[in-house]
Design a protein around this motif. Structure first.
Motif: not given
Length: 510
Positions: A54-58, A236-248, A437-443, A460-463
């Motif tokens: 969690a620390l490594v990825y947060f 809109e972009r930040i909300v979309a990213l947060c939705l993806v983060f919730a899934v991963v 694909m997720g990392i590419s989507f974020v970038s 953070v989501a990964t953490a």
């Protein structure tokens, strides 16, 4: 796949390969070290493992914010120095005393901080290479290549950990517990190699490091060429990213069981030896030969010259000869150590990356390639299938607590290692659909002013997902195994259902 990419991609990818080799060498044996050296229970070791991940990825979230202000290259350098100091602490044999415990926790904190500065910022630099219009269309393939390079490092890590420990015990007479520290020392060496690559080829990516007035001016000039985002578009972009983060979150919770409950299963329930053709997969060099064959086959069919096809045929022939020799020289029985199973995920990533790229390339040519969010949803469904395999493997097996007693009494039953290998294969398919694909989507989607922060958000989501890996370890004990695997399967299915329910919103900004 490799054509038309900027040179900086390969330099950054190789630098990351060295760092990841050391990290996964350490991670392959970490929970076993906690249990063997400090006498911890599986649940306690699992909690520490989860908190460390969690620390490594947060911390890349904090590292991203700092890099947005001070420059990505500067933070990467500081991060490597910190990681090196942490691995040195782990490599020092301080026993199981209070001092040893304190040194271990201190090492974990320092490694986490260093990784927070290194990992995310290196990936942002890769993404920045593709802000150049000349390379923009190759962004997804670039992250697949970058992800493959990470896994080349991870592929050799379990073998390195096991072999250095065996050498320390058999040739140097070191106790079993102290031999772990020799494996941790491998990480120190790998970081030195990593930074030699980084600084040796820095000229190929210096322009995306950030942090200087000259580079800031270039960045501002480049930003002027792009349409400025309105506050609404940014939101809109930040909300979309947060939705993806919730899934991963739930993907990483399921996926990173490779160093936890899947390792426990390998240690307690999987056959300790292998024979015949099956045993060949436990040699990393045989896996490397298979990788050469896969890539040579792709080269053969893609090559436009007779010379290129001939070279591919020679590589395939030599690899086949090597595998034939290895088969002829097989011992009657090959020991199977629990950490060695962690080599299969990176092997499958490296071997299957060109396959997945070819499939999606073919779909793209026909205008049918799924969007990045849709690939993430499919990845969650595939991950659920991985735990269906574990459910099948566990039919008729005892609970972990009863299995421990059965092992001590000499009455335990063990399953074929093919169950675990098959699970790793399916989870790798899920990973290839989701992670690069997720990392590419974020970038691609992150607002320019918040690139470092949003890449940090991915971590953070990964953490959070990594911390939740401990949930499965809490179930490991008195309960039947189907509770462990069933919980992970259901969570993957629920996450898939959620992302498909918001797919239109995600594809709008993709």
């Amino acid at each position: 796949m490799f054509e038309g990419q900027p040179k900086g991609l390969y330099a950054l990818a190789l630098a990351n390969t060295g760092e990841r080799f050391g990290y996964y060498t350490m991670l392959a044996i970490f929970v076993l070290f906690l249990m063997d050296n400090f006498g911890m229970s599986p649940s306690t070791a699992g909690n520490i493992y989860a908190m460390f991940l969690a620390l490594v990825y947060f911390l890349p979230f904090i590292g991203g914010i700092l890099a947005d202000k001070f420059g990505y290259g500067r933070m990467v350098t500081v991060g490597v120095i910190a990681m090196f100091a942490g691995y040195v602490l782990l490599a020092l044999p301080m026993g199981s005393s209070t001092l040893g415990l304190v040194a271990m926790f201190a090492a974990l904190v320092v490694i986490s901080c260093g990784t927070g500065l290194f990992k995310g910022n290196l990936q942002v630099m890769v993404g920045n290479l593709y802000d150049d219009p000349r390379y923009a269309k190759r962004r997804d393939s670039a992250f697949s290549i970058f992800y493959m390079a990470i896994n080349i490092g991870a592929l050799f890590a379990p073998t390195a950990a096991v072999e250095i420990m065996k050498y320390a015990q058999n040739s140097l007479g070191v106790s079993a517990n102290d031999s772990y520290h020799f494996a941790f020392g491998v990480a120190c060496v790998s970081l030195i190699v990593s930074m030699a690559i980084y600084y040796g080829f820095r000229s190929t990516f210096r322009h995306v490091e950030g942090g200087s007035v000259k580079e800031a001016g270039k960045g501002a000039a480049a930003a002027e060429k792009h349409e400025e985002l309105s506050p609404r578009e940014t939101k809109e972009r930040i909300v979309a990213l947060c939705l993806v983060f919730a899934v991963v979150i739930f993907f990483w919770m399921a996926f990173h069981q490779n160093g936890l409950t899947l390792t426990y299963f390998a240690k307690q329930f999987t056959a300790r030896s292998s024979e015949g053709l099956e045993s060949m997969m436990f040699s990393v060099w045989n896996l490397v030969a298979v990788i050469f064959i896969v890539y040579a086959l792709f080269s053969f069919f893609q090559s436009k010259t007779g010379k290129g096809k001939l070279v591919s045929c020679v590589v395939i022939f030599l690899a086949m000869c090597f595998l034939g020799y290895q088969y002829a020289a097989l011992p009657a029985s090959t020991p199977v150590d629990a950490p060695i199973f962690q080599q299969f995920n990176p092997f499958f990533v490296v071997a299957l990356t060109p396959v997945s790229m070819a499939i999606f390339g073919s779909l793209a040519a026909r205008g049918k390639e799924p969007s990045a969010p849709r690939k993430i949803g499919l990845g969650m469904l595939v991950a659920a299938c991985g735990y269906v395999i574990m459910l099948a493997a566990s039919i008729g097996l005892l609970s972990p607590a009863d299995q421990t007693q059965a092992i001590e009494a000499g009455t335990a039953s063990f399953v074929s290692p093919n169950w675990l290998v098959s699970t790793y294969l399916v989870l790798t398919f899920a990973e290839l659909l989701l992670s690069p694909m997720g990392i590419s989507f974020v970038s691609k989607v992150a607002p320019p002013k918040y690139k470092g922060m949003m890449m940090g958000g991915w971590f953070v989501a990964t953490a959070i997902g990594n911390y939740l890996t401990s949930v499965a370890s809490w179930l490991w004990g008195e309960l039947p195994l189907y509770f462990v695997w069933g919980t992970l399967m259901v969570l993957c299915l629920l996450a898939a259902l959620f992302i498909f329910s918001v797919m239109k919103r995600l594809e709008k900004v993709a």
